[in-house]
Motif scaffolding. Structure first.
Motif, PDB file in Angstrom:
ATOM      1  N   LEU A 209     -49.729 -76.248 -18.764  1.00 44.64           N
ATOM      2  CA  LEU A 209     -50.482 -74.942 -18.935  1.00 44.64           C
ATOM      3  C   LEU A 209     -49.824 -73.651 -18.283  1.00 44.64           C
ATOM      4  N   LEU A 210     -50.322 -73.815 -16.583  1.00 43.53           N
ATOM      5  CA  LEU A 210     -50.479 -72.543 -16.072  1.00 43.53           C
ATOM      6  C   LEU A 210     -47.933 -72.370 -16.640  1.00 43.53           C
ATOM      7  N   GLN A 211     -47.034 -72.457 -16.925  1.00 43.18           N
ATOM      8  CA  GLN A 211     -46.309 -72.132 -17.755  1.00 43.18           C
ATOM      9  C   GLN A 211     -46.468 -71.419 -18.832  1.00 43.18           C
ATOM     10  N   TRP A 212     -47.846 -71.657 -19.738  1.00 45.95           N
ATOM     11  CA  TRP A 212     -47.946 -70.998 -20.658  1.00 45.95           C
ATOM     12  C   TRP A 212     -48.322 -69.422 -20.954  1.00 45.95           C
ATOM     13  N   ASP A 213     -47.647 -68.684 -21.027  1.00 39.87           N
ATOM     14  CA  ASP A 213     -47.769 -67.052 -21.269  1.00 39.87           C
ATOM     15  C   ASP A 213     -47.248 -66.111 -22.519  1.00 39.87           C
ATOM     16  N   PRO A 214     -48.614 -66.956 -23.723  1.00 40.90           N
ATOM     17  CA  PRO A 214     -47.743 -66.176 -24.777  1.00 40.90           C
ATOM     18  C   PRO A 214     -47.393 -64.873 -25.185  1.00 40.90           C
ATOM     19  N   LEU A 215     -48.500 -64.057 -24.122  1.00 44.95           N
ATOM     20  CA  LEU A 215     -48.579 -62.350 -24.794  1.00 44.95           C
ATOM     21  C   LEU A 215     -46.958 -61.923 -24.211  1.00 44.95           C
ATOM     22  N   HIS A 216     -46.679 -63.065 -23.134  1.00 44.34           N
ATOM     23  CA  HIS A 216     -45.634 -61.850 -22.697  1.00 44.34           C
ATOM     24  C   HIS A 216     -43.853 -62.791 -22.871  1.00 44.34           C
ATOM     25  N   ALA A 217     -44.333 -64.158 -23.497  1.00 45.00           N
ATOM     26  CA  ALA A 217     -43.027 -65.007 -23.384  1.00 45.00           C
ATOM     27  C   ALA A 217     -42.833 -66.157 -24.727  1.00 45.00           C
ATOM     28  N   GLU A 218     -42.068 -66.150 -25.845  1.00 47.02           N
ATOM     29  CA  GLU A 218     -41.734 -66.527 -26.873  1.00 47.02           C
ATOM     30  C   GLU A 218     -42.531 -68.204 -26.401  1.00 47.02           C
ATOM     31  N   ALA A 219     -43.643 -69.021 -26.849  1.00 42.86           N
ATOM     32  CA  ALA A 219     -43.677 -70.402 -26.203  1.00 42.86           C
ATOM     33  C   ALA A 219     -44.208 -70.942 -27.497  1.00 42.86           C
ATOM     34  N   ASP A 220     -43.894 -71.489 -27.893  1.00 38.63           N
ATOM     35  CA  ASP A 220     -44.759 -72.670 -28.810  1.00 38.63           C
ATOM     36  C   ASP A 220     -45.873 -73.599 -28.837  1.00 38.63           C
ATOM     37  N   PHE A 221     -46.648 -73.741 -28.503  1.00 35.69           N
ATOM     38  CA  PHE A 221     -47.969 -75.043 -27.982  1.00 35.69           C
ATOM     39  C   PHE A 221     -47.667 -75.579 -28.552  1.00 35.69           C
ATOM     40  N   ASN A 222     -47.125 -75.941 -29.287  1.00 37.53           N
ATOM     41  CA  ASN A 222     -46.826 -77.751 -29.584  1.00 37.53           C
ATOM     42  C   ASN A 222     -45.745 -78.345 -29.356  1.00 37.53           C
ATOM     43  N   ASP A 223     -44.790 -77.185 -28.922  1.00 34.40           N
ATOM     44  CA  ASP A 223     -43.463 -78.092 -28.453  1.00 34.40           C
ATOM     45  C   ASP A 223     -43.667 -78.319 -26.701  1.00 34.40           C
ATOM     46  N   MET A 224     -44.551 -77.633 -26.254  1.00 31.04           N
ATOM     47  CA  MET A 224     -44.701 -78.597 -24.775  1.00 31.04           C
ATOM     48  C   MET A 224     -44.406 -79.574 -24.277  1.00 31.04           C
ATOM     49  N   GLU A 225     -44.844 -80.112 -24.116  1.00 30.48           N
ATOM     50  CA  GLU A 225     -44.124 -81.525 -22.701  1.00 30.48           C
ATOM     51  C   GLU A 225     -45.242 -82.475 -23.348  1.00 30.48           C
ATOM     52  N   TRP A 226     -46.565 -81.623 -22.760  1.00 29.00           N
ATOM     53  CA  TRP A 226     -47.933 -83.000 -22.401  1.00 29.00           C
ATOM     54  C   TRP A 226     -48.053 -82.436 -24.720  1.00 29.00           C
ATOM     55  N   CYS A 227     -48.082 -81.570 -25.105  1.00 31.96           N
ATOM     56  CA  CYS A 227     -48.810 -81.693 -26.601  1.00 31.96           C
ATOM     57  C   CYS A 227     -47.549 -83.170 -26.987  1.00 31.96           C
ATOM     58  N   VAL A 228     -47.164 -82.454 -26.854  1.00 26.71           N
ATOM     59  CA  VAL A 228     -45.627 -83.637 -27.721  1.00 26.71           C
ATOM     60  C   VAL A 228     -46.203 -84.868 -27.476  1.00 26.71           C
ATOM     61  N   THR A 229     -46.723 -85.169 -26.247  1.00 23.61           N
ATOM     62  CA  THR A 229     -46.640 -87.126 -25.304  1.00 23.61           C
ATOM     63  C   THR A 229     -47.991 -87.062 -26.113  1.00 23.61           C
ATOM     64  N   THR A 230     -48.789 -86.603 -25.848  1.00 23.70           N
ATOM     65  CA  THR A 230     -50.199 -86.278 -26.014  1.00 23.70           C
ATOM     66  C   THR A 230     -49.952 -86.855 -27.594  1.00 23.70           C
ATOM     67  N   LYS A 231     -49.398 -86.313 -28.149  1.00 20.85           N
ATOM     68  CA  LYS A 231     -49.631 -86.553 -29.724  1.00 20.85           C
ATOM     69  C   LYS A 231     -49.300 -88.171 -30.077  1.00 20.85           C
ATOM     70  N   ILE A 232     -47.898 -88.329 -29.950  1.00 21.59           N
ATOM     71  CA  ILE A 232     -47.847 -89.983 -29.649  1.00 21.59           C
ATOM     72  C   ILE A 232     -48.900 -90.462 -29.410  1.00 21.59           C
ATOM     73  N   PHE A 233     -49.122 -90.215 -28.456  1.00 20.07           N
ATOM     74  CA  PHE A 233     -50.236 -91.050 -27.909  1.00 20.07           C
ATOM     75  C   PHE A 233     -51.402 -91.139 -28.716  1.00 20.07           C
ATOM     76  N   CYS A 234     -51.989 -90.344 -28.994  1.00 22.59           N
ATOM     77  CA  CYS A 234     -53.306 -90.412 -30.146  1.00 22.59           C
ATOM     78  C   CYS A 234     -52.652 -91.068 -31.193  1.00 22.59           C
ATOM     79  N   SER A 235     -51.807 -91.337 -31.831  1.00 25.94           N
ATOM     80  CA  SER A 235     -51.873 -91.765 -33.748  1.00 25.94           C
ATOM     81  C   SER A 235     -51.155 -92.778 -32.775  1.00 25.94           C
ATOM     82  N   LEU A 236     -50.969 -93.717 -31.830  1.00 19.65           N
ATOM     83  CA  LEU A 236     -51.226 -94.963 -31.421  1.00 19.65           C
ATOM     84  C   LEU A 236     -52.380 -95.769 -30.825  1.00 19.65           C
ATOM     85  N   MET A 237     -53.553 -94.641 -30.558  1.00 22.63           N
ATOM     86  CA  MET A 237     -54.978 -95.115 -30.282  1.00 22.63           C
ATOM     87  C   MET A 237     -55.598 -95.955 -30.869  1.00 22.63           C
TER      88      MET A 237
END
Length: 237
Positions: A209-237
């Motif tokens: 999340l240190l890379q996330w700078d939505p005010l000055h750079a285009e960044a889709d929160f849902n495309d970040m690696e941690w979001c994709v990884t945890t989303k898949i994991f949570c669906s399997l928990m």
């Protein structure tokens, strides 16, 4: 324990964002004050013409007076010569600062127009509305900010450099948990992994999340690696 290192990086990144925002805010306020002083001079000149002549037919004269006052204000930057007891102009530095800000605004505007023209030539299209575009930072300021960000992000990549491969990335930790659940489900369940996983994943998430700078750079929160990884994991928990 990586928490102190991560907290320090978060504080440094937040400080960097705050300093950038503060510099932009101060510049905008100064630019607005400069513009307001010029507008006030123009309006006062126009009102003087109307009051003196009192005729609706003097719009042209009022407009000319306003334009002349505006140009004079820009020349003097609305601050007259004011001498102190030693004969020094106390407003000199303020006029110099105002002139510097005006030159900087012009440079930013020209740079923005060149960039907009380049986008049009490349096939892009954007309906430009005067005053909509924000050109608050110079190239040198952008480069300095990016350099500081890159330095912090490079440091962040080193936080888990001393960890074994199995724990060096969030995706590897997720795979370990998935293997645990698949081969030793009873132990996985009894360890309440579904409850402890957020705390275990947290350091990796905070670092990315240190890379996330939505005010000055285009960044889709849902495309970040941690979001994709945890989303898949949570669906399997």
């Amino acid at each position: 324990d990586k928490a102190p290192y991560i907290e320090e990086l978060e504080e440094q990144m937040q400080k960097l964002h705050e300093e950038r925002a503060s510099a932009i805010t101060e510049r905008r306020e100064a630019d607005a004050a400069d513009a307001m002083s010029e507008v006030e001079a123009a309006v006062n000149a126009a009102m003087t013409v109307f009051k003196r002549r009192g005729s609706e037919g003097d719009i042209v004269a009022a407009a000319n007076a306003a334009q002349a006052a505006l140009m004079a204000a820009r020349e003097q930057r609305s601050l007259p010569v004011k001498l102190d007891e030693f004969g020094r102009d106390v407003n000199l530095q303020k006029r110099m600062d105002a002139s510097r800000r005006a030159d900087a605004r012009q440079q930013r505007k020209l740079r923005s127009e060149l960039k907009r023209g380049s986008n049009v030539r490349d096939g892009g299209f954007h309906q430009y509305i005067e005053g909509e575009s924000s050109t608050d930072e110079s190239d040198s300021e952008c480069i300095a900010y990016k350099s500081s960000c890159d330095e912090l992000l490079q440091t962040a990549k080193m936080v888990f450099s001393d960890a074994t491969d199995d724990y060096s990335k969030l995706s590897f930790v997720k795979e370990r948990f998935e293997g645990w659940k698949k081969h030793y489900f009873s132990s996985y369940r009894d360890a309440y992994v579904s409850l402890s996983a957020p705390a275990i994943f947290s350091p990796y998430v905070r670092l990315e999340l240190l890379q996330w700078d939505p005010l000055h750079a285009e960044a889709d929160f849902n495309d970040m690696e941690w979001c994709v990884t945890t989303k898949i994991f949570c669906s399997l928990m």
